[in-house]
Write an enzyme that holds these catalytic residues in place. Sequence first.
Site: not given
Length: 365
Positions: A133, A158, A272
Amino acid sequence: MRVSVPTIPDSVLRNAQQTVKVTPAYAIERISRFLGHGSGKTAVLTGAGVSVDSGIRAYRGHRGSYLNPNYKPIFYHELMEPTAKGAGFRQRYWLRSYLGYPPVRDAQPNPTHFALAALQYSSITPHVITQNVDGLHHKAIHHVWNAERREKGILELHGTLHSVKCSHGHTMERQQFQDMLGEANPQWKAFAEELERTNSRPRTNPDGDVVLPEGTRYDQFIVPECPSCLRENRRNSMIKPEVIFFGESIPAEVRDRSFDIIDQNDRLLVVGTTLATFSAFRLVKRAVQNHKPVLVLNVGHTRAQELAAVETIDMPAGAVLRDVVKQVLGSGAAENKTVAKMLESGVVRTPPDDYDDPVPRPTGL
């Protein structure tokens, strides 16, 4: 309501095979072959591990457990509860986020962000789906792609910390609301300015939440009311960042678009992330179910290890992705000035691994 924080299931960790260590040279060659040396289309799915070199901590460590063992997130139903109890949760959230937002706001893309941007710019990986984010994928490519092009190429699964929305749907830029928080809480504004002046910012999670000491008086923190609601003769301080909180559903249009991206591309590169959240893990499952190759580049265990068809390379992305781009693009990596600049760009500011960061202790508050 009982909502749990997502993590890697214990059954996966117990049954996970020991990850085979490989050399960077092998990883570079394998990822380059996976990308087809430029043939076909690859979707990319990223997580918090991508932003670690930008100074933003990952949530979880090598074994899938939380790096901050005392991490206690606020859930969506708590934050947006229209009661005095909900107001208390909002005071706690916004005080911690007021201090934690500046490090995320000021973070800069690292070499991994720029390597992925170079692959996007070169049409090797047309779409990036990110769980992050922090907006760093946008920052890495904003100088060559306008806002409309970035929105098409980067899906923030998200949401984003950089804008906020009230319970009646009014939105505003996060920095505007950050300024409103400071004006309403002058003592905390002075404290935040002192943190920035002395470069002693507190431990910050990827969602902008920070650790504050026991006894902090959250009930004295003032959360401003939505200015748009006030103009409509309505008082409303039920405001949240446009981030998907634990217990909150991803909007249907975002979910459907993430599925479409998986379906449109030939393969999926995961970078990641432990894939602990189901919203990300189901994208990997969808690719596997559609017989599309999936390669995970991550340090430590991931939830994908319960899927036999998924290949995993245990290595930091920052150690190999620049060289992957050079190998995939060949001479074009140097000849294309935009790509060449991307491959020379990026900060590296890895946060410490310890749990015991200094906790800020304001005086007189």
